[in-house]
Write an enzyme that holds these catalytic residues in place. Sequence first.
Site, short mmCIF file in Angstrom:
data_model
loop_
_atom_site.label_atom_id
_atom_site.label_comp_id
_atom_site.label_asym_id
_atom_site.label_seq_id
_atom_site.Cartn_x
_atom_site.Cartn_y
_atom_site.Cartn_z
N SER A 125 0.87 -1.20 -0.09
CA SER A 125 0.02 0.08 -0.10
C SER A 125 0.79 1.18 0.11
CB SER A 125 -0.94 0.02 1.29
OG SER A 125 -2.00 0.74 1.05
N ASP A 179 -9.95 -5.08 -4.29
CA ASP A 179 -9.50 -3.86 -3.30
C ASP A 179 -10.50 -2.91 -3.48
OD1 ASP A 179 -8.22 -1.89 -2.09
OD2 ASP A 179 -6.05 -3.06 -2.76
N HIS A 210 -7.86 -5.62 -0.05
CA HIS A 210 -6.64 -4.74 0.35
C HIS A 210 -5.99 -5.70 1.32
CE1 HIS A 210 -4.31 -1.33 -0.10
NE2 HIS A 210 -4.26 -1.01 1.27
#
Length: 228
Positions: A125, A179, A210
Site C-alpha cells: 500500500s 480492493d 486490500h
Amino acid sequence: MFCQRIRPLFDLSSHYTVHMEAVEIETGPKPGAAVIWLHGLGADGHDFEPVVPELGLTKPVRFVFPHAPIRPVTINQGMRMRAWYDIFQFGGGPEDEAGIRASQKLVEEMIAAEKGKKIVLAGFSQGGAIVLQTALRFPERLAGVIALSTYLPLAGTLEKERSEANQDVPIFMAHGQLDDLIPIRRAEASRDALTRLGYHVEWHSYPMAHSVCAPEIAEISSFLARIL
C-alpha cells in the site's frame, strides 16, 4: 536470529535526525542480501514480520521492517498514526509530494546502511508507493522491487527523475481484484505507465481485497529466489 533496535536516520529534506525504529530479522549467518519492507498506513514494522518464515528462503537474508513516522493523516480526520506520507482524499487526486520525498530520503538512508548486500525494496500500500518512488530514482543498482496493493506516486515526474542504474530492475507488482481502497484499475494504470517507460513488470492479481494471500506469498518467494 531476531533483534530489534533503533537506528538514527538523517532526513535531508528538513535537516533533523529521525530515530527510525525497525524490526530486523536475519534468516541465517552473514546474509549477503537484504529486504527492506515497508508497511501500509496505520500499521507498523511488525505487520509483515510473520511473512519471513512463510517465504521459505534457502539463502540467508536480512529483513528490515521499519516503523513509519507518526503524523496526522487527512483522510482519517487528522488523527496521528504511522504513515509514510499524508493522504488528502480517497481515489487519487493531489499528492503529498513533500511527505513522499521525505520518506524516499529515509529509505535511501536504510539502503546505505545495507551497502555491500543485494538489496530488495518491498512494500504494501503506502509502503509500496514509497519503494517505487525510491527504487526507480536510486542512483545505484538494486536487486529488485516488490510493490503490493499499491500505485505509482508522483508518476508525472518519473520520466525526468528516473535512474539508468535501475531501468531494468525486476519489479513484482500484485493487487487484489476486490480492493476497495486502491482499486485494481489504479494499479493497472501504474503498471501500464511503468511499461510505457520501458520497465519490466511481473504482474499478478488475486481474488482478494486490500490484503495479501497465500498464493501471493508463494509467488513472492519464487521472485526472491530468482533475483537473489
